[in-house]
Design a protein around this motif. Structure first.
Motif, PDB file in Angstrom:
ATOM      1  N   ILE A 144      13.213  22.957  -8.844  1.00 41.70           N
ATOM      2  CA  ILE A 144      12.623  21.685  -8.446  1.00 41.70           C
ATOM      3  C   ILE A 144      12.516  20.825  -9.691  1.00 41.70           C
ATOM      4  N   ASN A 145      12.838  19.556  -9.597  1.00 37.08           N
ATOM      5  CA  ASN A 145      12.644  18.646 -10.726  1.00 37.08           C
ATOM      6  C   ASN A 145      11.161  18.337 -10.899  1.00 37.08           C
ATOM      7  N   LYS A 146      10.731  18.259 -12.146  1.00 37.97           N
ATOM      8  CA  LYS A 146       9.344  17.921 -12.445  1.00 37.97           C
ATOM      9  C   LYS A 146       8.983  16.583 -11.803  1.00 37.97           C
ATOM     10  N   GLY A 147       7.848  16.593 -11.102  1.00 41.28           N
ATOM     11  CA  GLY A 147       7.378  15.371 -10.443  1.00 41.28           C
ATOM     12  C   GLY A 147       7.931  15.178  -9.043  1.00 41.28           C
ATOM     13  N   TYR A 148       8.825  16.048  -8.615  1.00 42.91           N
ATOM     14  CA  TYR A 148       9.445  15.937  -7.296  1.00 42.91           C
ATOM     15  C   TYR A 148       9.005  17.102  -6.405  1.00 42.91           C
ATOM     16  N   THR A 149       9.335  17.000  -5.109  1.00 41.70           N
ATOM     17  CA  THR A 149       8.980  18.042  -4.156  1.00 41.70           C
ATOM     18  C   THR A 149      10.240  18.635  -3.525  1.00 41.70           C
ATOM     19  N   ARG A 150      10.068  19.838  -2.977  1.00 42.82           N
ATOM     20  CA  ARG A 150      11.134  20.456  -2.202  1.00 42.82           C
ATOM     21  C   ARG A 150      10.507  21.172  -1.010  1.00 42.82           C
ATOM     22  N   THR A 151      11.158  21.045   0.141  1.00 45.49           N
ATOM     23  CA  THR A 151      10.674  21.680   1.364  1.00 45.49           C
ATOM     24  C   THR A 151      11.386  23.021   1.580  1.00 45.49           C
ATOM     25  N   TYR A 152      10.572  24.047   1.840  1.00 47.12           N
ATOM     26  CA  TYR A 152      11.097  25.389   2.119  1.00 47.12           C
ATOM     27  C   TYR A 152      10.791  25.754   3.565  1.00 47.12           C
ATOM     28  N   ASN A 153      11.787  26.302   4.246  1.00 46.58           N
ATOM     29  CA  ASN A 153      11.638  26.710   5.636  1.00 46.58           C
ATOM     30  C   ASN A 153      11.833  28.214   5.745  1.00 46.58           C
ATOM     31  N   ALA A 154      10.950  28.872   6.498  1.00 50.28           N
ATOM     32  CA  ALA A 154      11.039  30.309   6.704  1.00 50.28           C
ATOM     33  C   ALA A 154      11.727  30.602   8.032  1.00 50.28           C
ATOM     34  N   VAL A 155      12.674  31.531   7.971  1.00 47.83           N
ATOM     35  CA  VAL A 155      13.357  31.992   9.178  1.00 47.83           C
ATOM     36  C   VAL A 155      12.999  33.470   9.371  1.00 47.83           C
TER      37      VAL A 155
ATOM     38  N   THR B   2       5.778  27.661   9.451  1.00 46.45           N
ATOM     39  CA  THR B   2       7.216  27.865   9.271  1.00 46.45           C
ATOM     40  C   THR B   2       7.795  27.146   8.052  1.00 46.45           C
ATOM     41  N   SER B   3       7.026  26.242   7.417  1.00 42.11           N
ATOM     42  CA  SER B   3       7.559  25.500   6.270  1.00 42.11           C
ATOM     43  C   SER B   3       6.446  25.131   5.308  1.00 42.11           C
ATOM     44  N   CYS B   4       6.846  24.822   4.077  1.00 43.06           N
ATOM     45  CA  CYS B   4       5.884  24.308   3.102  1.00 43.06           C
ATOM     46  C   CYS B   4       6.601  23.376   2.151  1.00 43.06           C
ATOM     47  N   VAL B   5       5.813  22.522   1.495  1.00 46.68           N
ATOM     48  CA  VAL B   5       6.336  21.575   0.519  1.00 46.68           C
ATOM     49  C   VAL B   5       5.756  21.934  -0.845  1.00 46.68           C
ATOM     50  N   VAL B   6       6.635  22.185  -1.831  1.00 49.04           N
ATOM     51  CA  VAL B   6       6.225  22.549  -3.187  1.00 49.04           C
ATOM     52  C   VAL B   6       6.561  21.403  -4.129  1.00 49.04           C
ATOM     53  N   LYS B   7       5.581  21.027  -4.969  1.00 50.46           N
ATOM     54  CA  LYS B   7       5.779  19.950  -5.947  1.00 50.46           C
ATOM     55  C   LYS B   7       5.800  20.531  -7.355  1.00 50.46           C
ATOM     56  N   GLY B   8       6.809  20.138  -8.156  1.00 49.61           N
ATOM     57  CA  GLY B   8       6.873  20.554  -9.551  1.00 49.61           C
ATOM     58  C   GLY B   8       5.969  19.702 -10.418  1.00 49.61           C
ATOM     59  N   ILE B   9       5.148  20.356 -11.255  1.00 47.70           N
ATOM     60  CA  ILE B   9       4.174  19.628 -12.091  1.00 47.70           C
ATOM     61  C   ILE B   9       4.517  19.721 -13.571  1.00 47.70           C
ATOM     62  N   ALA B  10       4.854  20.918 -14.049  1.00 48.04           N
ATOM     63  CA  ALA B  10       5.173  21.119 -15.472  1.00 48.04           C
ATOM     64  C   ALA B  10       6.321  22.107 -15.581  1.00 48.04           C
TER      65      ALA B  10
ATOM     66  N   ARG C 241      12.303  27.474 -10.613  1.00 49.72           N
ATOM     67  CA  ARG C 241      12.219  26.863 -11.933  1.00 49.72           C
ATOM     68  C   ARG C 241      11.871  25.383 -11.787  1.00 49.72           C
ATOM     69  N   VAL C 242      10.797  24.959 -12.459  1.00 47.39           N
ATOM     70  CA  VAL C 242      10.479  23.536 -12.541  1.00 47.39           C
ATOM     71  C   VAL C 242      11.177  22.997 -13.789  1.00 47.39           C
ATOM     72  N   LYS C 243      12.119  22.083 -13.608  1.00 42.68           N
ATOM     73  CA  LYS C 243      12.942  21.649 -14.729  1.00 42.68           C
ATOM     74  C   LYS C 243      12.863  20.147 -14.922  1.00 42.68           C
ATOM     75  N   SER C 244      13.324  19.727 -16.084  1.00 40.75           N
ATOM     76  CA  SER C 244      13.352  18.304 -16.392  1.00 40.75           C
ATOM     77  C   SER C 244      14.444  17.617 -15.578  1.00 40.75           C
ATOM     78  N   LEU C 245      14.188  16.391 -15.214  1.00 39.97           N
ATOM     79  CA  LEU C 245      15.170  15.622 -14.448  1.00 39.97           C
ATOM     80  C   LEU C 245      16.382  15.310 -15.286  1.00 39.97           C
ATOM     81  N   ILE C 246      16.197  15.188 -16.609  1.00 40.28           N
ATOM     82  CA  ILE C 246      17.302  14.847 -17.519  1.00 40.28           C
ATOM     83  C   ILE C 246      17.991  16.123 -17.988  1.00 40.28           C
TER      84      ILE C 246
END
Length: 371
Positions: free
Chosen positions: A288-299, A335-343, A366-371
Motif C-alpha cells: 500500500i502506498n503511504k497515505g493511501y488505502t486498499r480494500t481487501y476482500n475475503a473469500v 467480508t471486506s476491510c479497508v487498510v490505510k498506510g500511515i508510515a 508493505r507500506v511504501k513511498s509513492l515515489i
C-alpha cells in the motif's frame, strides 16, 4: 638442456610436470614450482613459480598449510609468475561489533617472542597482525578484539593501503573480560553478542505463515534454518511456513558465528477440514502506498465451494504479535476491510473465520513511498 631463464614456456611446463606441486591458489587448483628460500629465518618462506597469475595477498595451500603471497608481483617474468609466499601459522577470530572475521595470519612484534607459531611471552605491548585483505568489503572497525593463546588484543590501526592485497592490523594488549569473552571457544566478546527469539513456541496450520521476532546484539546480521523443511520452512527474513503436520526446530544464528544461536519449536497442525480463506484486492495484495488505502476482500470456501461465512480482521506489527502504528483498518465488514498506510514499513493482516478462529490466514503488507 633446460634453460630456466629463457623465454621457452615449454621448458617450464616440463619442469612443472616433473617437479611441480599441486597447490590451491585462492581455492583454485593449479600446478606450481615451490622452492625454499633463506630470505627470512624467522618465518617459513617459500618461492613459488607458476603459469597461473599471482598477486600479493593471494592465499596458497601447499602441503596442507596456508601461505600468503607477500611480494609484489609485477606480471610475468620469463613467461611465468614468480613470488614469495609466507606461512600463516595463526588463525584468529576478530570481533568487530558482533561481526566476526576469521583471519589466517602471521605476526610481527619486537616485544613478544614468536617461535614455531606460538607466542612465548607478552610482557608489554604491541603486535602487528598481517593477513590477506579478504574483508575489505566488510565493516571492520578500530577497537575490534580477538584472543590469541589466552591473551586479549585490541585493534588500534588498520592499514590496507601500504601493501595492496594485504591487511595490516596494529594491535595492543587488552584486558580479559570474563563476563564477555568466550574463553572456551577463544572468541573475544562472544558472550556479549547474544541472538534470541522473542517467542517460546509457535503454532500454525499447514499452508500458513508466521513472522518470527528476534533480537541480535549490535543489530548483527542473522540467518535462519529449519531442522525439518518437510514440516516447516523459514526464509531469510524469518518467515516460517507450515508444510505438513509435525514439529520442527527453527534456529536463528549470528550470520558470522553460528555458535551464537537460539532455537524455537514450531508446531504445524493440519488445516481444519472444510473451510479455507483466500484474499482478493483492488490492487497489489502485498503493498500500500503511504497515505493511501486498499480494500481487501475475503473469500471463504467449504470443499472448494464459496460460502457466506463472516471473517474477523486484525492488523499487527510484522512480528504478528505487537500492535502497529504503520497502518490502520479504517472500515470493515464480515467480508471486506479497508487498510490505510500511515508510515513506511511492514504490517501483518490476520483474517480468521468468526465461527472457527482456528481457520485463518496472514497477509504481509508493505507500506511504501509513492515515489
Amino acid at each position: 638442456m633446460i634453460n630456466l631463464f629463457d623465454n621457452n614456456i615449454d621448458d617450464f611446463t616440463f619442469l612443472l610436470d616433473q617437479m611441480g606441486s599441486d597447490v590451491l591458489i585462492n581455492d583454485n587448483p593449479v600446478k606450481a614450482l615451490i622452492t625454499n628460500t633463506n630470505l627470512e629465518q624467522n618465518y617459513d618462506d617459500r618461492r613459488i613459480s607458476s603459469l597461473s597469475p599471482l598477486k600479493r595477498g593471494d592465499i596458497v595451500v601447499y602441503s596442507g598449510k596456508k601461505y600468503m603471497i607477500i611480494s609484489e608481483v609485477n606480471g610475468q617474468r620469463y613467461n611465468k609468475y614468480k613470488g614469495i609466499m609466507r606461512h600463516l601459522p595463526h588463525h584468529i577470530i576478530v570481533n568487530s561489533k558482533c561481526r566476526f572475521y576469521y583471519l589466517d595470519c602471521y605476526i610481527n612484534t619486537s616485544n613478544l617472542g614468536v617461535i614455531d607459531g606460538r607466542v612465548l611471552s607478552m610482557p608489554d605491548g604491541d603486535i602487528t597482525v598481517i593477513s590477506n585483505d579478504a574483508i575489505k568489503d566488510f565493516d571492520f572497525k578500530i577497537d575490534a578484539r580477538f584472543l590469541l593463546y589466552g591473551q586479549a588484543f585490541k585493534v588500534t590501526g588498520i592499514d590496507r593501503f601500504s601493501k595492496p592485497g594485504m591487511l595490516i592490523l596494529t594491535c595492543e594488549k587488552d584486558l580479559i573480560d570474563e563476563q564477555a569473552d568466550d574463553l572456551i571457544n577463544g572468541i573475544a566478546g562472544g558472550l556479549s553478542c547474544p541472538v534470541d527469539f522473542v517467542s517460546n513456541g509457535i503454532e500454525l496450520t499447514v499452508g500458513n505463515t508466521h513472522q518470527l521476532n528476534w533480537t541480535s546484539a549490535e543489530d548483527a546480521p542473522v540467518k535462519f534454518s529449519s531442522s525439518d523443511i518437510t514440516i516447516a520452512t523459514v526464509d531469510a527474513n524469518g518467515i516460517v511456513t507450515g508444510i505438513t503436520a509435525g514439529q520442527a526446530t527453527i534456529t536463528v544464528a549470528n550470520a558470522t558465528n553460528e555458535r551464537i544461536r537460539d532455537t524455537v519449536t514450531v508446531t504445524v497442525k493440519d488445516t481444519p477440514a472444510g473451510y479455507t480463506i483466500s484474499l482478493t484486492s483492488t490492487g497489489d495484495l502485498e503493498q500500500i502506498n503511504k497515505g493511501y488505502t486498499r480494500t481487501y476482500n475475503a473469500v471463504v470456501a467449504e470443499s472448494n465451494n464459496v460460502v457466506n461465512e463472516p471473517v474477523k480482521w486484525e492488523l499487527f506489527a510484522d512480528d504478528q504479535v505487537s500492535t502497529t502504528t504503520l497502518a490502520e483498518i479504517t472500515s470493515q465488514t464480515g467480508t471486506s476491510c479497508v487498510v490505510k498506510g500511515i508510515a513506511l514499513g511492514y504490517v501483518q493482516l490476520k483474517v480468521s473465520l468468526v465461527s472457527d478462529p482456528v481457520v485463518y490466514i496472514w497477509q504481509r503488507i508493505r507500506v511504501k513511498s509513492l515515489i
